[in-house]
Each structure stands twice: as structure tokens, then as C-alpha cells.
Design a protein around this motif. Structure first.
Motif, PDB file in Angstrom:
ATOM      1  N   PRO A  62      -7.299 -17.944  -6.358  1.00 45.42           N
ATOM      2  CA  PRO A  62      -6.915 -16.677  -6.826  1.00 45.42           C
ATOM      3  C   PRO A  62      -7.979 -15.551  -6.606  1.00 45.42           C
ATOM      4  O   PRO A  62      -7.618 -14.332  -6.226  1.00 45.42           O
ATOM      5  CB  PRO A  62      -6.964 -16.653  -8.577  1.00 45.42           C
ATOM      6  N   PHE A  63      -9.308 -15.913  -6.548  1.00 50.19           N
ATOM      7  CA  PHE A  63     -10.275 -14.842  -5.788  1.00 50.19           C
ATOM      8  C   PHE A  63     -10.064 -14.631  -4.646  1.00 50.19           C
ATOM      9  O   PHE A  63     -10.241 -13.402  -4.194  1.00 50.19           O
ATOM     10  CB  PHE A  63     -11.671 -15.532  -6.196  1.00 50.19           C
ATOM     11  N   LEU A  64      -9.544 -15.467  -3.660  1.00 47.82           N
ATOM     12  CA  LEU A  64      -9.302 -15.280  -2.235  1.00 47.82           C
ATOM     13  C   LEU A  64      -8.227 -14.273  -2.180  1.00 47.82           C
ATOM     14  O   LEU A  64      -8.287 -13.289  -1.493  1.00 47.82           O
ATOM     15  CB  LEU A  64      -9.140 -16.455  -1.462  1.00 47.82           C
ATOM     16  N   ILE A  65      -7.281 -14.452  -3.238  1.00 49.87           N
ATOM     17  CA  ILE A  65      -6.162 -13.534  -2.899  1.00 49.87           C
ATOM     18  C   ILE A  65      -6.568 -12.092  -3.474  1.00 49.87           C
ATOM     19  O   ILE A  65      -6.065 -11.046  -2.885  1.00 49.87           O
ATOM     20  CB  ILE A  65      -4.843 -14.070  -3.987  1.00 49.87           C
ATOM     21  N   VAL A  66      -7.225 -12.086  -4.461  1.00 52.57           N
ATOM     22  CA  VAL A  66      -7.783 -10.761  -4.817  1.00 52.57           C
ATOM     23  C   VAL A  66      -8.553  -9.956  -3.797  1.00 52.57           C
ATOM     24  O   VAL A  66      -8.306  -8.771  -3.883  1.00 52.57           O
ATOM     25  CB  VAL A  66      -8.483 -10.878  -6.326  1.00 52.57           C
ATOM     26  N   PHE A  67      -9.566 -10.809  -3.444  1.00 51.30           N
ATOM     27  CA  PHE A  67     -10.548 -10.217  -2.504  1.00 51.30           C
ATOM     28  C   PHE A  67      -9.570  -9.486  -1.228  1.00 51.30           C
ATOM     29  O   PHE A  67      -9.731  -8.636  -0.539  1.00 51.30           O
ATOM     30  CB  PHE A  67     -11.425 -11.037  -1.818  1.00 51.30           C
ATOM     31  N   SER A  68      -8.788 -10.514  -0.387  1.00 50.10           N
ATOM     32  CA  SER A  68      -8.127 -10.350   0.645  1.00 50.10           C
ATOM     33  C   SER A  68      -7.137  -9.299   0.326  1.00 50.10           C
ATOM     34  O   SER A  68      -6.735  -8.225   1.459  1.00 50.10           O
ATOM     35  CB  SER A  68      -7.071 -11.533   0.844  1.00 50.10           C
ATOM     36  N   THR A  69      -6.604  -9.080  -0.621  1.00 52.30           N
ATOM     37  CA  THR A  69      -5.478  -7.829  -1.135  1.00 52.30           C
ATOM     38  C   THR A  69      -6.338  -6.461  -0.954  1.00 52.30           C
ATOM     39  O   THR A  69      -5.864  -5.534  -0.732  1.00 52.30           O
ATOM     40  CB  THR A  69      -4.798  -8.064  -2.357  1.00 52.30           C
ATOM     41  N   SER A  70      -7.496  -6.709  -1.781  1.00 46.81           N
ATOM     42  CA  SER A  70      -8.467  -5.408  -1.792  1.00 46.81           C
ATOM     43  C   SER A  70      -8.883  -4.950  -0.563  1.00 46.81           C
ATOM     44  O   SER A  70      -9.125  -3.774  -0.419  1.00 46.81           O
ATOM     45  CB  SER A  70      -9.478  -5.759  -2.665  1.00 46.81           C
ATOM     46  N   VAL A  71      -8.961  -5.772   0.461  1.00 47.33           N
ATOM     47  CA  VAL A  71      -9.453  -5.293   1.790  1.00 47.33           C
ATOM     48  C   VAL A  71      -8.295  -5.126   3.018  1.00 47.33           C
ATOM     49  O   VAL A  71      -8.631  -4.903   4.290  1.00 47.33           O
ATOM     50  CB  VAL A  71     -10.557  -6.274   2.311  1.00 47.33           C
ATOM     51  N   SER A  72      -7.247  -5.235   2.336  1.00 48.39           N
ATOM     52  CA  SER A  72      -6.119  -5.115   3.095  1.00 48.39           C
ATOM     53  C   SER A  72      -5.383  -3.826   3.658  1.00 48.39           C
ATOM     54  O   SER A  72      -5.464  -2.944   2.461  1.00 48.39           O
ATOM     55  CB  SER A  72      -4.974  -6.295   2.921  1.00 48.39           C
ATOM     56  N   SER A  73      -4.800  -3.751   4.561  1.00 42.72           N
ATOM     57  CA  SER A  73      -3.927  -2.017   4.613  1.00 42.72           C
ATOM     58  C   SER A  73      -2.666  -2.185   4.179  1.00 42.72           C
ATOM     59  O   SER A  73      -2.195  -3.243   3.671  1.00 42.72           O
ATOM     60  CB  SER A  73      -3.907  -1.742   6.133  1.00 42.72           C
ATOM     61  N   ASN A  74      -2.161  -0.715   3.813  1.00 46.08           N
ATOM     62  CA  ASN A  74      -0.805  -0.652   3.403  1.00 46.08           C
ATOM     63  C   ASN A  74       0.296  -1.604   4.262  1.00 46.08           C
ATOM     64  O   ASN A  74       1.135  -2.358   3.426  1.00 46.08           O
ATOM     65  CB  ASN A  74      -0.281   0.588   3.336  1.00 46.08           C
ATOM     66  N   ASP A  75       0.438  -1.748   5.494  1.00 44.70           N
ATOM     67  CA  ASP A  75       1.191  -2.528   6.171  1.00 44.70           C
ATOM     68  C   ASP A  75       0.990  -3.901   5.975  1.00 44.70           C
ATOM     69  O   ASP A  75       2.037  -4.770   5.947  1.00 44.70           O
ATOM     70  CB  ASP A  75       0.901  -2.280   7.605  1.00 44.70           C
ATOM     71  N   ASP A  76      -0.218  -4.467   5.932  1.00 53.95           N
ATOM     72  CA  ASP A  76      -0.542  -5.798   5.731  1.00 53.95           C
ATOM     73  C   ASP A  76       0.169  -6.313   4.291  1.00 53.95           C
ATOM     74  O   ASP A  76       0.797  -7.336   3.955  1.00 53.95           O
ATOM     75  CB  ASP A  76      -2.091  -6.198   6.007  1.00 53.95           C
ATOM     76  N   ILE A  77      -0.363  -5.280   3.245  1.00 52.73           N
ATOM     77  CA  ILE A  77       0.215  -5.901   2.043  1.00 52.73           C
ATOM     78  C   ILE A  77       1.865  -5.896   1.715  1.00 52.73           C
ATOM     79  O   ILE A  77       2.418  -6.670   1.351  1.00 52.73           O
ATOM     80  CB  ILE A  77      -0.391  -4.900   1.040  1.00 52.73           C
ATOM     81  N   THR A  78       2.258  -4.876   2.575  1.00 52.10           N
ATOM     82  CA  THR A  78       3.773  -4.727   2.567  1.00 52.10           C
ATOM     83  C   THR A  78       4.442  -5.859   3.187  1.00 52.10           C
ATOM     84  O   THR A  78       5.386  -6.486   2.837  1.00 52.10           O
ATOM     85  CB  THR A  78       4.383  -3.349   2.979  1.00 52.10           C
ATOM     86  N   ALA A  79       4.029  -6.198   4.376  1.00 51.98           N
ATOM     87  CA  ALA A  79       4.243  -7.496   5.012  1.00 51.98           C
ATOM     88  C   ALA A  79       4.259  -8.723   4.422  1.00 51.98           C
ATOM     89  O   ALA A  79       4.989  -9.732   4.487  1.00 51.98           O
ATOM     90  CB  ALA A  79       3.680  -7.669   6.437  1.00 51.98           C
ATOM     91  N   ALA A  80       3.205  -8.917   3.516  1.00 52.31           N
ATOM     92  CA  ALA A  80       3.066 -10.197   2.929  1.00 52.31           C
ATOM     93  C   ALA A  80       3.708  -9.950   1.466  1.00 52.31           C
ATOM     94  O   ALA A  80       3.525 -11.090   0.733  1.00 52.31           O
ATOM     95  CB  ALA A  80       1.558 -10.247   2.611  1.00 52.31           C
ATOM     96  N   GLY A  81       4.262  -9.046   1.114  1.00 52.59           N
ATOM     97  CA  GLY A  81       5.002  -9.005   0.012  1.00 52.59           C
ATOM     98  C   GLY A  81       4.317  -8.756  -1.388  1.00 52.59           C
ATOM     99  O   GLY A  81       4.630  -9.127  -2.467  1.00 52.59           O
ATOM    100  N   GLY A  82       3.282  -8.094  -1.099  1.00 53.57           N
ATOM    101  CA  GLY A  82       2.532  -7.685  -2.477  1.00 53.57           C
ATOM    102  C   GLY A  82       1.192  -8.406  -2.548  1.00 53.57           C
ATOM    103  O   GLY A  82       0.135  -7.612  -2.984  1.00 53.57           O
ATOM    104  N   TYR A  83       0.895  -9.548  -2.010  1.00 53.28           N
ATOM    105  CA  TYR A  83      -0.549 -10.359  -2.108  1.00 53.28           C
ATOM    106  C   TYR A  83      -0.571 -10.727  -0.756  1.00 53.28           C
ATOM    107  O   TYR A  83       0.143 -11.431  -0.228  1.00 53.28           O
ATOM    108  CB  TYR A  83      -0.368 -11.212  -3.160  1.00 53.28           C
TER     109      TYR A  83
END
Length: 296
Positions: free
Chosen positions: A35-56
């Protein structure tokens, strides 16, 4: 020739058992850290990466710090961080000082009103005042919408007092008596002998108090009505649960990062100080808690 039989738990484990333990530790670490990896990875990702990954995002494709830059360049999050840090520093200093002084006085047999005061303190451990009476007291003292309402009601923990008192009662009486024979007073004995010997338990209760003040949510929700005085936990709740924007303005044409990345960035900022401070007191944690608990 006689052989000494060791208990089962003291013997050398079999390779199969050792392998199963390693697998269990790896699985447990994965469950905790994922869960910490998901939180950190999402916090440093761009809009396109978050959208492509489905939110997380599990593993970021790029390293984007715009979410951190957005919330740390002013606004309600920056103000909440400063407020929470000051409340934590001041509250922890007051709590640790009062706990150490009370524990030292109550651990000294023959000190003034030692037994009645100890009984009174332990009674408050069993019978708490309740939410409504506590709120009425805070309101009568004029502390609503005041930062002292976040410190004073929780400034003293009887549990921490019992732990510290138990630790101090384990200090050899001969050591204190010899210091007094050399002319040392109570304050000098406390400062020069007791406090250095009690570093482990003081580090533990300092961590307990600091974590409590930093994560305090209910007191802030109850006593702070002005949103400009909110602590970080209240801002975190509003932003994560309600998803409201924290940075907005008329005529602002800046492209802000996705709300999801900002939410995760706020979560990282909320947990980072405690996670960074814990390794420095971890070596004292077991010793301080066990010694104080056994002797308390």
C-alpha cells in the motif's frame, strides 16, 4: 558423556522451517509495504500515467514532483503542516516534561502526598471524564478555536506515567543516596543521574506523545471550527474523503496535477515524519516499554 538438551525454540531450525519463515517474512513485508508503494508511486506520477493505470499506479513510468510542489508552495496544506508541527513540538515538550517530573516524584517513597497523589492519578486512568464534560470544560476555559485545545486535554497520559515511574523505580537506591551524600539536591539528582539512565523510556514516551499529537484528528475536529486553523489530519480527511480541491483561484490557468496524485502526496507528507523518526528510537522501544511495564 551427557548432552545438554535445549528447548525446541532454542534449537537450530531445520532448512524447511527456515525457508517457511523466510517466505512468511517476505509475504508479510509485501502486504505491509505494497500500500505504501501504491501511495508513493501515485503521488509522483503524471496525469496520463494515473489515467492509464485506472487511478492508482504501482510502479511509476516517470518521476513527477508537481503534486508536492503544488501543495508545498503555500495554501492550506502548507499552513496545516506548520500548525501540526508546532502543536506536535510544543505538546510533546510539555507532555514529556510533566510526565518525567510526575513520575520522578511518584517514584520516590516518602515524598509529599506520594500515596494519595498516586491513587488519584490511577483513578483517572480507570474513570475517564467523558466527551461532553471534557468539551464543556474546554469551552468554559475559552479554548475553542484555540490551539491550546489540541495540547492541554491530552498533555498528560497516565499510561506513560506508569511506564516511566516503573522504569525510575528500577534505578538503584544506593546510586541516588551516594549522590545525595556528595551534596546533590533533588533537581541535580534528576538531571545528572536519573535522566541519563532513563533515556530509553523517555525516548519511548516521546515517540508515543509525538505520534499522538501528529495524528490527532478528533480533538481538532471537536475544538477547531475555523478552517484556517485546521491541522494536517483534518485537511487530509477533507481532501481524501471529499476530494475537494485545495489549490484553486480566479484566473488561474496553471495545469494542476491530477487530484489523485495530490491526495496521495498529502498522505505521504502526513506519514513521512513519523516513519522517518521511528528508526532513531526503535532501539530504545523494546527496552523502554518492557522495563517500564514489568516494573510498573
Amino acid at each position: 558423556m551427557s548432552t545438554v538438551r535445549r528447548p525446541v525454540w532454542a534449537g537450530k531450525p531445520k532448512p524447511v522451517v527456515l525457508a517457511l519463515k523466510c517466505v512468511a517474512v517476505v509475504v508479510l513485508l509485501a502486504v505491509i509495504l505494497f500500500p505504501f508503494l501504491i501511495v508513493f508511486s501515485t503521488s509522483v506520477s503524471s496525469n496520463d500515467d494515473i489515467t492509464a493505470a485506472g487511478g492508482y499506479v504501482v510502479w511509476p513510468k516517470s518521476f513527477n514532483l508537481s503534486a508536492y510542489s503544488q501543495i508545498l508552495t503555500g495554501g492550506i496544506v502548507t499552513r496545516a503542516i506548520v500548525v501540526t508541527a508546532l502543536v506536535t513540538l510544543i505538546g510533546t515538550a510539555i507532555s514529556v516534561s510533566s510526565t518525567v517530573l510526575a513520575a520522578w516524584a511518584l517514584s520516590r517513597p516518602g515524598s509529599l502526598f506520594q500515596r494519595p497523589l498516586l491513587t488519584f492519578v490511577l483513578v483517572t486512568f480507570l474513570f475517564t471524564p467523558g466527551l461532553i464534560p471534557l468539551y464543556l470544560v474546554v469551552k468554559q476555559l475559552g479554548l475553542v478555536n484555540n490551539y491550546w485545545a489540541l495540547i492541554l486535554p491530552s498533555a498528560f497520559s497516565v499510561f506513560n506515567l506508569v511506564v516511566v515511574r516503573g522504569f525510575m523505580m528500577g534505578i538503584p537506591k544506593e546510586l541516588i543516596d551516594s549522590a545525595k551524600m556528595d551534596g546533590a539536591g533533588e533537581w541535580r539528582v534528576l538531571w545528572k543521574i536519573v535522566l541519563p539512565l532513563s533515556r530509553a523510556v523517555i525516548a519511548v514516551v516521546t515517540l508515543f506523545y509525538a505520534v499522538g499529537y501528529w495524528n490527532a484528528f478528533f480533538n481538532a475536529l471537536l475544538y477547531i471550527n475555523d478552517s484556517t486553523k485546521w491541522t494536517l489530519q483534518l485537511v487530509l480527511r477533507t481532501y481524501v474523503l471529499q476530494g475537494s480541491s485545495l489549490v484553486s483561484g480566479v484566473g488561474d490557468t496553471t495545469i494542476h496535477p491530477a487530484a489523485q496524485s495530490v491526495q496521495m502526496a498529502v498522505v505521504m507528507i502526513a506519514i513521512a515524519p513519523i516513519a522517518l523518526a521511528y528508526p532513531f528510537v526503535q532501539r530504545h522501544l523494546t527496552k523502554g516499554v518492557l522495563t517500564g511495564a514489568v516494573k510498573g
